[in-house]
Design a protein around this motif. Structure first.
Motif, mmCIF file in Angstrom:
data_model
loop_
_atom_site.group_PDB
_atom_site.id
_atom_site.type_symbol
_atom_site.label_atom_id
_atom_site.label_comp_id
_atom_site.label_asym_id
_atom_site.label_seq_id
_atom_site.Cartn_x
_atom_site.Cartn_y
_atom_site.Cartn_z
ATOM 1 N N ASN A 59 26.585 -26.084 -61.890
ATOM 2 C CA ASN A 59 26.469 -25.032 -62.905
ATOM 3 C C ASN A 59 26.080 -25.603 -64.267
ATOM 4 O O ASN A 59 25.302 -24.989 -65.004
ATOM 5 N N LEU A 60 26.619 -26.778 -64.590
ATOM 6 C CA LEU A 60 26.262 -27.400 -65.862
ATOM 7 C C LEU A 60 24.814 -27.881 -65.839
ATOM 8 O O LEU A 60 24.107 -27.790 -66.862
ATOM 9 N N PHE A 61 24.369 -28.369 -64.702
ATOM 10 C CA PHE A 61 22.959 -28.761 -64.566
ATOM 11 C C PHE A 61 22.047 -27.566 -64.839
ATOM 12 O O PHE A 61 21.075 -27.673 -65.598
ATOM 13 N N LEU A 62 22.358 -26.426 -64.245
ATOM 14 C CA LEU A 62 21.571 -25.207 -64.482
ATOM 15 C C LEU A 62 21.641 -24.786 -65.949
ATOM 16 O O LEU A 62 20.657 -24.308 -66.519
ATOM 17 N N ALA A 63 22.805 -24.986 -66.568
ATOM 18 C CA ALA A 63 22.987 -24.609 -67.967
ATOM 19 C C ALA A 63 22.133 -25.457 -68.905
ATOM 20 O O ALA A 63 21.777 -25.003 -70.001
ATOM 21 N N CYS A 64 21.801 -26.671 -68.468
ATOM 22 C CA CYS A 64 21.018 -27.580 -69.316
ATOM 23 C C CYS A 64 19.510 -27.385 -69.158
ATOM 24 O O CYS A 64 18.731 -27.893 -69.982
ATOM 25 N N ILE A 65 19.094 -26.654 -68.131
ATOM 26 C CA ILE A 65 17.659 -26.449 -67.908
ATOM 27 C C ILE A 65 16.982 -25.761 -69.094
ATOM 28 O O ILE A 65 15.886 -26.184 -69.510
ATOM 29 N N CYS A 108 9.982 -18.577 -68.676
ATOM 30 C CA CYS A 108 10.767 -19.470 -67.804
ATOM 31 C C CYS A 108 12.113 -19.792 -68.437
ATOM 32 O O CYS A 108 13.157 -19.794 -67.762
ATOM 33 N N TRP A 109 12.081 -20.080 -69.728
ATOM 34 C CA TRP A 109 13.316 -20.381 -70.462
ATOM 35 C C TRP A 109 14.281 -19.205 -70.419
ATOM 36 O O TRP A 109 15.487 -19.372 -70.187
ATOM 37 N N LEU A 110 13.760 -18.002 -70.610
ATOM 38 C CA LEU A 110 14.588 -16.802 -70.633
ATOM 39 C C LEU A 110 15.257 -16.551 -69.288
ATOM 40 O O LEU A 110 16.401 -16.096 -69.227
ATOM 41 N N VAL A 111 14.550 -16.861 -68.213
ATOM 42 C CA VAL A 111 15.108 -16.672 -66.876
ATOM 43 C C VAL A 111 16.332 -17.562 -66.658
ATOM 44 O O VAL A 111 17.333 -17.132 -66.057
ATOM 45 N N PHE A 112 16.289 -18.778 -67.165
ATOM 46 C CA PHE A 112 17.374 -19.740 -66.929
ATOM 47 C C PHE A 112 18.476 -19.678 -67.986
ATOM 48 O O PHE A 112 19.574 -20.191 -67.750
ATOM 49 N N LEU A 113 18.202 -19.076 -69.139
ATOM 50 C CA LEU A 113 19.175 -19.099 -70.234
ATOM 51 C C LEU A 113 20.547 -18.533 -69.872
ATOM 52 O O LEU A 113 21.563 -19.102 -70.303
ATOM 53 N N PRO A 114 20.653 -17.434 -69.113
ATOM 54 C CA PRO A 114 21.999 -16.925 -68.785
ATOM 55 C C PRO A 114 22.879 -17.920 -68.056
ATOM 56 O O PRO A 114 24.110 -17.773 -68.055
ATOM 57 N N ASN A 115 22.281 -18.952 -67.442
ATOM 58 C CA ASN A 115 23.083 -19.977 -66.773
ATOM 59 C C ASN A 115 23.960 -20.750 -67.754
ATOM 60 O O ASN A 115 24.980 -21.317 -67.354
ATOM 61 N N SER A 116 23.559 -20.788 -69.030
ATOM 62 C CA SER A 116 24.309 -21.568 -70.017
ATOM 63 C C SER A 116 25.683 -20.962 -70.325
ATOM 64 O O SER A 116 26.694 -21.658 -70.244
ATOM 65 N N PRO A 117 25.751 -19.665 -70.673
ATOM 66 C CA PRO A 117 27.075 -19.081 -70.899
ATOM 67 C C PRO A 117 27.782 -18.656 -69.612
ATOM 68 O O PRO A 117 28.976 -18.333 -69.639
ATOM 69 N N TYR A 118 27.069 -18.666 -68.498
ATOM 70 C CA TYR A 118 27.632 -18.196 -67.223
ATOM 71 C C TYR A 118 28.915 -18.941 -66.855
ATOM 72 O O TYR A 118 29.841 -18.359 -66.270
ATOM 73 N N ILE A 119 28.989 -20.231 -67.200
ATOM 74 C CA ILE A 119 30.141 -21.047 -66.773
ATOM 75 C C ILE A 119 31.448 -20.503 -67.346
ATOM 76 O O ILE A 119 32.519 -20.748 -66.790
ATOM 77 N N LEU A 120 31.378 -19.752 -68.434
ATOM 78 C CA LEU A 120 32.594 -19.146 -68.981
ATOM 79 C C LEU A 120 33.288 -18.273 -67.943
ATOM 80 O O LEU A 120 34.520 -18.186 -67.908
ATOM 81 N N THR A 121 32.492 -17.619 -67.095
ATOM 82 C CA THR A 121 33.087 -16.726 -66.098
ATOM 83 C C THR A 121 33.749 -17.495 -64.961
ATOM 84 O O THR A 121 34.472 -16.898 -64.157
ATOM 85 N N ASP A 122 33.523 -18.809 -64.888
ATOM 86 C CA ASP A 122 34.203 -19.609 -63.871
ATOM 87 C C ASP A 122 35.699 -19.701 -64.131
ATOM 88 O O ASP A 122 36.454 -20.182 -63.268
ATOM 89 N N LEU A 123 36.126 -19.236 -65.290
ATOM 90 C CA LEU A 123 37.563 -19.196 -65.581
ATOM 91 C C LEU A 123 38.303 -18.293 -64.597
ATOM 92 O O LEU A 123 39.527 -18.381 -64.477
#
Length: 217
Positions: A44-50, A74-89
């Motif tokens: 998930n962090l790898f995707l967040a760094c894309i 392309c950037w916009l498609v991957f950007l939600p991966n960055s804050p997504y990890i918050l939901t892993d809580l």
């Protein structure tokens, strides 16, 4: 060395240190619990760094408008991966009473790294947008992007879509999106999630920018 890359070096060095801290916490948990459950945080962090990598490539060299907007998409498609990890809580509910505090720290360390990487890329994109539009329009685009991130997080966390599905199953993804746009009253939870998460991201992003401006002054 390119100016943008040179300016980003202090951030990159600090970011590497914080990521190593997160990996250390993860290694400790694996050793202590003999469980590899939280290894998904690495992916998930790898995707967040894309998105950050895309902005460095996109903005570190002169490109025409067509190339810029293709890269922007392309950037916009991957950007939600960055804050997504918050939901892993949400996985905290699986923790024991003894390990819950450590698991909170572990997930938050990955989540904050992902969020910061996303915001760093957004800041670079905002600078590029300000060169193409007025500050007000650039700010509006940025806030709209953060609302889109809220929607993207919903697609990923609740509907279980991911960025790759744009290529793997575009029809199914577009149908799910279209249903929520065409029949919003039947999907109130979608828009409540999108708006609340989007506004949260806007507030955090504004706070970070305000701090940076004051620090520069």
């Amino acid at each position: 060395m390119n100016t943008i890359l040179q300016n980003q070096l202090p951030f990159i060095k600090t970011f590497v240190v914080t990521v190593l801290f997160s990996f250390t916490l993860l290694l400790i948990r694996v050793i202590k619990t003999d469980s590899t459950f939280y290894l998904f945080l690495v992916w998930n962090l790898f995707l967040a760094c894309i998105p950050y990598a895309i902005t460095l490539i996109l903005c570190s060299q002169k490109t025409n408008s067509f190339i810029f907007w293709i890269g922007f998409a392309c950037w916009l498609v991957f950007l939600p991966n960055s804050p997504y990890i918050l939901t892993d809580l949400q996985h905290i509910k699986l923790s024991t009473l003894e390990s819950v505090w450590f698991d909170v720290l572990l997930i938050l360390s990955f989540a904050i790294n992902g969020l910061v990487a996303g915001f760093a890329s957004l800041s670079i994109i905002q600078t590029s947008l300000q060169k193409k539009f007025s500050n007000k329009i650039a700010n509006f685009i940025v806030y709209f992007i953060l609302l889109l991130c809220g929607f993207g997080i919903y697609l990923g966390r609740v509907l279980r879509w991911n960025s790759w599905d744009i290529l793997q199953d575009p029809t199914g993804l577009l149908l799910d999106i279209a249903k929520r746009i065409l029949f919003p009253y039947q999907h109130i939870n979608t828009w409540f999630f999108t708006i609340t998460f989007g506004v949260f991201l806007i507030i955090i992003y504004r706070m970070m920018n305000h701090y940076e401006i004051r620090k520069i002054k």
